[in-house]
Motif scaffolding. Structure first.
Motif, PDB file in Angstrom:
ATOM      1  N   VAL A   1      25.608  37.553  43.580  1.00 57.70           N
ATOM      2  CA  VAL A   1      25.427  36.810  44.833  1.00 57.70           C
ATOM      3  C   VAL A   1      24.368  35.737  44.650  1.00 57.70           C
ATOM      4  O   VAL A   1      23.458  35.873  43.823  1.00 57.70           O
ATOM      5  CB  VAL A   1      25.029  37.747  45.998  1.00 57.70           C
ATOM      6  CG1 VAL A   1      26.088  38.805  46.234  1.00 57.70           C
ATOM      7  CG2 VAL A   1      23.679  38.402  45.728  1.00 57.70           C
TER       8      VAL A   1
ATOM      9  N   GLY B   1      29.700  42.553  41.071  1.00 55.65           N
ATOM     10  CA  GLY B   1      29.640  41.198  41.588  1.00 55.65           C
ATOM     11  C   GLY B   1      28.247  40.615  41.504  1.00 55.65           C
ATOM     12  O   GLY B   1      27.281  41.304  41.156  1.00 55.65           O
TER      13      GLY B   1
ATOM     14  N   VAL C   1      21.854  45.412  46.023  1.00 51.29           N
ATOM     15  CA  VAL C   1      21.712  44.061  45.486  1.00 51.29           C
ATOM     16  C   VAL C   1      20.269  43.844  45.044  1.00 51.29           C
ATOM     17  O   VAL C   1      19.338  44.068  45.827  1.00 51.29           O
ATOM     18  CB  VAL C   1      22.122  43.011  46.536  1.00 51.29           C
ATOM     19  CG1 VAL C   1      21.774  41.598  46.073  1.00 51.29           C
ATOM     20  CG2 VAL C   1      23.611  43.117  46.842  1.00 51.29           C
TER      21      VAL C   1
ATOM     22  N   ARG D   1      25.133  42.923  42.288  1.00 52.55           N
ATOM     23  CA  ARG D   1      25.421  44.074  43.139  1.00 52.55           C
ATOM     24  C   ARG D   1      25.917  45.200  42.235  1.00 52.55           C
ATOM     25  O   ARG D   1      26.872  45.036  41.474  1.00 52.55           O
ATOM     26  CB  ARG D   1      26.472  43.729  44.185  1.00 52.55           C
ATOM     27  CG  ARG D   1      26.784  44.869  45.160  1.00 52.55           C
ATOM     28  CD  ARG D   1      27.743  44.428  46.259  1.00 52.55           C
ATOM     29  NE  ARG D   1      28.992  43.914  45.688  1.00 52.55           N
ATOM     30  CZ  ARG D   1      29.350  42.622  45.715  1.00 52.55           C
ATOM     31  NH1 ARG D   1      28.551  41.712  46.277  1.00 52.55           N
ATOM     32  NH2 ARG D   1      30.492  42.225  45.189  1.00 52.55           N
TER      33      ARG D   1
ATOM     34  N   ILE E   1      21.413  34.010  46.622  1.00 50.51           N
ATOM     35  CA  ILE E   1      20.539  34.273  47.775  1.00 50.51           C
ATOM     36  C   ILE E   1      19.795  32.987  48.126  1.00 50.51           C
ATOM     37  O   ILE E   1      19.088  32.423  47.283  1.00 50.51           O
ATOM     38  CB  ILE E   1      19.540  35.396  47.454  1.00 50.51           C
ATOM     39  CG1 ILE E   1      20.289  36.662  47.026  1.00 50.51           C
ATOM     40  CG2 ILE E   1      18.638  35.663  48.648  1.00 50.51           C
ATOM     41  CD1 ILE E   1      19.382  37.733  46.455  1.00 50.51           C
TER      42      ILE E   1
ATOM     43  N   GLU F   1      26.782  28.039  41.898  1.00 52.74           N
ATOM     44  CA  GLU F   1      28.214  28.226  41.684  1.00 52.74           C
ATOM     45  C   GLU F   1      28.526  28.380  40.191  1.00 52.74           C
ATOM     46  O   GLU F   1      29.325  29.248  39.802  1.00 52.74           O
ATOM     47  CB  GLU F   1      28.989  27.043  42.265  1.00 52.74           C
ATOM     48  CG  GLU F   1      30.500  27.187  42.125  1.00 52.74           C
ATOM     49  CD  GLU F   1      31.252  26.035  42.762  1.00 52.74           C
ATOM     50  OE1 GLU F   1      32.496  25.997  42.625  1.00 52.74           O
ATOM     51  OE2 GLU F   1      30.610  25.174  43.391  1.00 52.74           O
TER      52      GLU F   1
ATOM     53  N   ILE G   1      19.800  34.225  41.951  1.00 52.98           N
ATOM     54  CA  ILE G   1      21.063  34.835  41.568  1.00 52.98           C
ATOM     55  C   ILE G   1      20.818  36.314  41.277  1.00 52.98           C
ATOM     56  O   ILE G   1      20.061  36.659  40.367  1.00 52.98           O
ATOM     57  CB  ILE G   1      21.675  34.144  40.342  1.00 52.98           C
ATOM     58  CG1 ILE G   1      21.817  32.641  40.599  1.00 52.98           C
ATOM     59  CG2 ILE G   1      23.025  34.763  40.003  1.00 52.98           C
ATOM     60  CD1 ILE G   1      22.681  32.280  41.802  1.00 52.98           C
TER      61      ILE G   1
ATOM     62  N   TYR H   1      20.171  45.089  50.202  1.00 55.84           N
ATOM     63  CA  TYR H   1      19.147  44.922  49.185  1.00 55.84           C
ATOM     64  C   TYR H   1      18.501  46.242  48.783  1.00 55.84           C
ATOM     65  O   TYR H   1      18.270  47.124  49.633  1.00 55.84           O
ATOM     66  CB  TYR H   1      18.038  43.996  49.680  1.00 55.84           C
ATOM     67  CG  TYR H   1      18.424  42.537  49.765  1.00 55.84           C
ATOM     68  CD1 TYR H   1      18.795  41.839  48.628  1.00 55.84           C
ATOM     69  CD2 TYR H   1      18.402  41.871  50.987  1.00 55.84           C
ATOM     70  CE1 TYR H   1      19.135  40.495  48.715  1.00 55.84           C
ATOM     71  CE2 TYR H   1      18.736  40.528  51.073  1.00 55.84           C
ATOM     72  CZ  TYR H   1      19.112  39.845  49.929  1.00 55.84           C
ATOM     73  OH  TYR H   1      19.452  38.518  50.010  1.00 55.84           O
TER      74      TYR H   1
ATOM     75  N   HIS I   1      22.181  40.979  52.630  1.00 50.31           N
ATOM     76  CA  HIS I   1      22.881  41.834  51.681  1.00 50.31           C
ATOM     77  C   HIS I   1      22.283  43.240  51.760  1.00 50.31           C
ATOM     78  O   HIS I   1      21.249  43.455  52.399  1.00 50.31           O
ATOM     79  CB  HIS I   1      22.748  41.292  50.249  1.00 50.31           C
ATOM     80  CG  HIS I   1      23.291  39.919  50.062  1.00 50.31           C
ATOM     81  ND1 HIS I   1      24.643  39.648  49.943  1.00 50.31           N
ATOM     82  CD2 HIS I   1      22.662  38.713  49.983  1.00 50.31           C
ATOM     83  CE1 HIS I   1      24.819  38.352  49.797  1.00 50.31           C
ATOM     84  NE2 HIS I   1      23.646  37.756  49.811  1.00 50.31           N
TER      85      HIS I   1
ATOM     86  N   LEU J   1      27.342  31.842  39.012  1.00 42.31           N
ATOM     87  CA  LEU J   1      28.245  32.901  39.465  1.00 42.31           C
ATOM     88  C   LEU J   1      29.540  32.903  38.655  1.00 42.31           C
ATOM     89  O   LEU J   1      30.092  33.966  38.349  1.00 42.31           O
ATOM     90  CB  LEU J   1      28.543  32.738  40.953  1.00 42.31           C
ATOM     91  CG  LEU J   1      27.352  32.931  41.905  1.00 42.31           C
ATOM     92  CD1 LEU J   1      27.793  32.718  43.349  1.00 42.31           C
ATOM     93  CD2 LEU J   1      26.707  34.293  41.736  1.00 42.31           C
TER      94      LEU J   1
END
Length: 249
Positions: free
Chosen positions: A219, A217, A131, A120, A221, A197, A117, A231, A229, A200
């Motif tokens: 993400v 945000g 990210v 960004r 990975i 999930e 996790i 990165y 992304h 996030l």
């Protein structure tokens, strides 16, 4: 301690760049006074800062720990640094071939279903759109008994940026490191009890009440694909190492 140091520009004995290696000991001393690079480049750094804030007025010239001397091996990462204006660091970051080293710490947050996790960064930050793991340069809040508190820096930055508490995760034993272009990333894997999930969702809830708004945000990975992304370059060796290690299990 000085006997542990190689000359400042002698990195020949370091592990190869962009590889991941374990680190048995970390000892980063913070010494009083001004970083020699800051003293030598103060005027140039001030001029550069004018252009930086003209392009991004939200930047803040805080104070961070910038390494002067550093020894890096699997046995130990040992260094001496100074508390230095962020503006000086930004000027150094444009050159990097001399003057110092940037050491920072990544807590690699892993969900219960195996995703990393990451966050960004918001557009008003110095790393806009990049990210990487929730992290920040060490500063005066991270100095304990004259040395950098790596674990404390990780806990503080993750809490500030995501609202997640590293004390709720299981830390895998030991630290690892990777380096490139005079920047050294120290990292440790932390496994959380929630799915990607769920993590996030927790970060999203934190973003609604976070006054600093450093991130825009988060993400999940699930592969080492470098194009998945935008990165930060320091993430790529860690992703390759992590997902290769998982496939070998």
């Amino acid at each position: 301690m000085n006997s542990a140091f190689k000359p400042q520009n002698d990195m020949a004995g370091w592990p190869p760049e962009k590889t991941v290696f374990p680190v048995a000991r970390i000892d980063l001393k913070v010494i009083a006074g001004d970083h020699p690079f800051h003293l030598d480049e103060a005027e140039a750094a001030r001029e550069n800062w004018k252009s930086e804030i003209a392009a991004n007025p939200a930047l803040y010239d805080g104070r961070m720990i910038f390494q002067h001397r550093l020894s890096v091996s699997e046995q130990a990462v040992v260094g001496e640094g100074y508390v230095t204006p962020f503006s000086t660091f930004l000027w150094w970051r444009k050159h990097r071939e001399r003057g110092g080293f940037h050491v920072f710490a990544f807590p690699v947050a892993v969900s219960s279903d195996g995703a990393i996790i990451a966050i960004r960064m918001a557009r008003h930050t110095a790393n806009a759109g990049q990210v990487y793991c929730a992290a920040g340069s060490m500063d005066e809040n991270d100095i304990v008994d004259g040395r950098c508190d790596i674990g404390g820096n990780m806990r503080r930055e993750v809490m500030e940026e995501t609202g997640l508490d590293l004390d709720m995760a299981v830390a895998e034993p030991g630290y690892y490191a990777t380096h490139a272009n005079r920047s050294i990333t120290l990292f440790r894997v932390f496994r959380f009890p929630w799915t990607a999930e769920e993590m996030l969702e927790r970060i999203g809830a934190h973003m609604l009440v976070d006054e600093e708004k450093e991130i825009d945000g988060a993400v999940a990975i699930r592969s080492a694909d470098p194009a998945a992304h935008h990165y930060n370059s320091s993430m790529l060796p860690i992703l390759a190492w992590f997902f290769d290690k998982r496939e070998q299990l």
